[in-house]
Design an enzyme around this catalytic site. Structure first.
Site, PDB file in Angstrom:
ATOM      1  N   LYS A 108      -4.132   2.295   4.075  1.00  0.00           N
ATOM      2  CA  LYS A 108      -3.405   1.153   3.865  1.00  0.00           C
ATOM      3  C   LYS A 108      -3.832   0.010   4.784  1.00  0.00           C
ATOM      4  O   LYS A 108      -4.257   0.191   5.761  1.00  0.00           O
ATOM      5  CB  LYS A 108      -1.665   1.335   4.394  1.00  0.00           C
ATOM      6  CG  LYS A 108      -1.065   2.200   3.662  1.00  0.00           C
ATOM      7  CD  LYS A 108      -0.691   1.617   2.226  1.00  0.00           C
ATOM      8  CE  LYS A 108       0.186   2.471   1.301  1.00  0.00           C
ATOM      9  NZ  LYS A 108       0.506   1.918   0.136  1.00  0.00           N
ATOM     10  N   ASP A 142      -5.515   0.293   0.052  1.00  0.00           N
ATOM     11  CA  ASP A 142      -4.589  -0.172  -0.543  1.00  0.00           C
ATOM     12  C   ASP A 142      -3.930  -1.352  -0.047  1.00  0.00           C
ATOM     13  O   ASP A 142      -3.409  -1.118   1.372  1.00  0.00           O
ATOM     14  CB  ASP A 142      -3.352   0.902  -0.850  1.00  0.00           C
ATOM     15  CG  ASP A 142      -2.313   0.484  -1.430  1.00  0.00           C
ATOM     16  OD1 ASP A 142      -2.268  -0.570  -2.145  1.00  0.00           O
ATOM     17  OD2 ASP A 142      -1.362   1.347  -1.514  1.00  0.00           O
ATOM     18  N   GLU A 166      -7.091  -0.959  -4.190  1.00  0.00           N
ATOM     19  CA  GLU A 166      -6.031  -0.740  -4.988  1.00  0.00           C
ATOM     20  C   GLU A 166      -5.167  -2.108  -4.706  1.00  0.00           C
ATOM     21  O   GLU A 166      -4.819  -2.361  -3.553  1.00  0.00           O
ATOM     22  CB  GLU A 166      -5.281   0.535  -4.270  1.00  0.00           C
ATOM     23  CG  GLU A 166      -3.877   0.523  -5.273  1.00  0.00           C
ATOM     24  CD  GLU A 166      -3.173   1.945  -4.876  1.00  0.00           C
ATOM     25  OE1 GLU A 166      -1.787   2.098  -4.899  1.00  0.00           O
ATOM     26  OE2 GLU A 166      -4.011   3.080  -4.470  1.00  0.00           O
ATOM     27  N   ASP A 194      -1.960  -1.051  -9.337  1.00  0.00           N
ATOM     28  CA  ASP A 194      -0.827  -0.322  -8.998  1.00  0.00           C
ATOM     29  C   ASP A 194       0.485  -0.936  -9.423  1.00  0.00           C
ATOM     30  O   ASP A 194       1.094  -0.977 -10.483  1.00  0.00           O
ATOM     31  CB  ASP A 194      -0.521   0.061  -7.556  1.00  0.00           C
ATOM     32  CG  ASP A 194       0.775   0.845  -7.027  1.00  0.00           C
ATOM     33  OD1 ASP A 194       1.481   1.189  -8.204  1.00  0.00           O
ATOM     34  OD2 ASP A 194       1.032   0.982  -5.936  1.00  0.00           O
ATOM     35  N   LYS A 218       2.636   6.113 -11.275  1.00  0.00           N
ATOM     36  CA  LYS A 218       3.767   6.760 -10.453  1.00  0.00           C
ATOM     37  C   LYS A 218       4.691   7.134 -11.373  1.00  0.00           C
ATOM     38  O   LYS A 218       5.427   6.304 -11.846  1.00  0.00           O
ATOM     39  CB  LYS A 218       4.205   6.116  -9.157  1.00  0.00           C
ATOM     40  CG  LYS A 218       2.859   5.521  -8.351  1.00  0.00           C
ATOM     41  CD  LYS A 218       3.266   4.720  -7.107  1.00  0.00           C
ATOM     42  CE  LYS A 218       2.326   4.564  -6.300  1.00  0.00           C
ATOM     43  NZ  LYS A 218       2.484   3.590  -4.980  1.00  0.00           N
TER      44      LYS A 218
END
Length: 339
Positions: A108, A142, A166, A194, A218
């Site tokens: 992250k 991400d 991402e 995403d 997802k």
């Protein structure tokens, strides 16, 4: 979905509150409504800030799992990546120890209140941890849409080599511009989408704009396993790679993600060998201090796709307070009209 009765769904529901090992998305506990259905267990756990229309996709996914079950699998073991929250670099080794055998890690970045220097330190700590153990690091970052185009390109220069970035920026148009800028600068970093897939009405627009090389899909926010398989089929036909990931799911929701990867159609290379799906973001169980099942065993960076039903004792011990149970039941009723 409306053929079933909402009262039956709620009669099968359990609301749990799971403590997290580290703060994630600004929270320290994760609440979820679990459904014990005739075909298995489903999960409804949209993040608290999501409205009923968006959350209805999560409800559809949980109902599919509970009342329809999953498609037939074509593989039994699923390679997964480790996930590193936006922790200080000094805490990275302790987090990485939770992912034995993983060769791919998602880190992250672009956390509010942090700087690119913090991101560089965190990514460097992950890279050093892997290389010191004689392995080749495969790193993803991400940003959750937290950068501008210029910041994303600057970050790519500082953080590469990377498997991909991402959602570096918020919009699909910005992703397309980042991708163009990276190519113009000779920076060989792929862009993954995403939120630009799961939080928009048209998940295929990213492909139309040539805005990403990778689609992060997802099951919960897209509406279930079968919906993800449909989206993945279309995006693969548009030359985009697929990574299946979780949305900070409980073990029940992780089972939905594993079932998705297990059912992805085989892709054969020139020698008729099945190309292994990209490492999935489904090893997030280690982010929980307690879960509703026994921990899934991570063996050499892989998880078994076998479903795990919740333990009744854990369901009882992790039950949310009555007022939170009522809140989640009301949320199901609000979402029902949008199914």
């Amino acid at each position: 979905m409306k053929a079933m009765h909402i009262d039956d769904v709620l009669s099968r529901a359990h609301v749990v509150s799971l403590p997290l090992a580290v703060k994630f998305r600004g929270i320290t506990t994760r609440e979820a409504l679990l459904i014990e259905g005739p075909a298995g267990w489903g999960e409804f756990s949209p993040f608290l800030e999501y409205g009923p229309a968006e959350s209805a996709h999560w409800l559809a996914a949980g109902l599919e799992a509970a009342y329809e079950g999953f498609p037939e699998p074509v593989r039994d073991l699923i390679e997964v990546n480790g996930t590193i929250p936006a922790v200080p670099a000094s805490e990275v080794p302790a987090v990485m120890e939770c992912y034995p055998g993983c060769r791919t890690f998602k880190i992250k970045v672009a956390e509010k209140g942090q700087t690119l220097a913090d991101d560089i330190a965190r990514v460097t700590a992950v890279r050093n941890y892997i290389t010191e153990r004689g392995r080749v690091p495969v790193l993803r970052v991400d940003a959750n849409g937290g950068w501008s185009v210029e910041q994303a390109v600057e970050a790519a220069k500082a953080l590469m080599p990377l498997d991909y970035m991402e959602q570096p920026c918020a919009s699909a148009e910005e992703l397309a511009e980042v991708r163009r800028q990276l190519m113009r600068n000779g920076l060989f970093v792929r862009v993954a989408a995403d939120e630009s897939i799961r939080k928009v009405e048209d998940p295929y627009r990213v492909a139309d704009l040539q805005a990403a090389d990778v689609a992060v899909v997802k099951p919960a926010p897209l509406g279930g396993v079968r919906r993800v398989l449909d989206v993945a089929k279309h995006l693969r036909s548009r030359h985009m790679d697929i990574t299946v990931a979780s949305a900070l799911d409980t073990s029940v929701g992780i089972g939905m993600g594993l079932a998705t990867v297990a059912a992805l159609p085989k892709i054969l290379d020139d020698e008729d060998v099945d190309v292994t799906p990209a490492a999935a973001g489904l090893a997030t169980g280690s982010l929980f201090l307690e879960d509703v099942t026994e921990p899934r065993q991570l063996i050499d960076g892989h998880l078994a796709a076998t479903p795990l039903p919740p333990d009744p004792a854990r369901l009882s011990g992790l039950a949310a307070a009555p007022e939170r149970r009522d809140w989640w039941f009301a949320r199901v009723r609000e979402c029902w009209q949008f199914l």
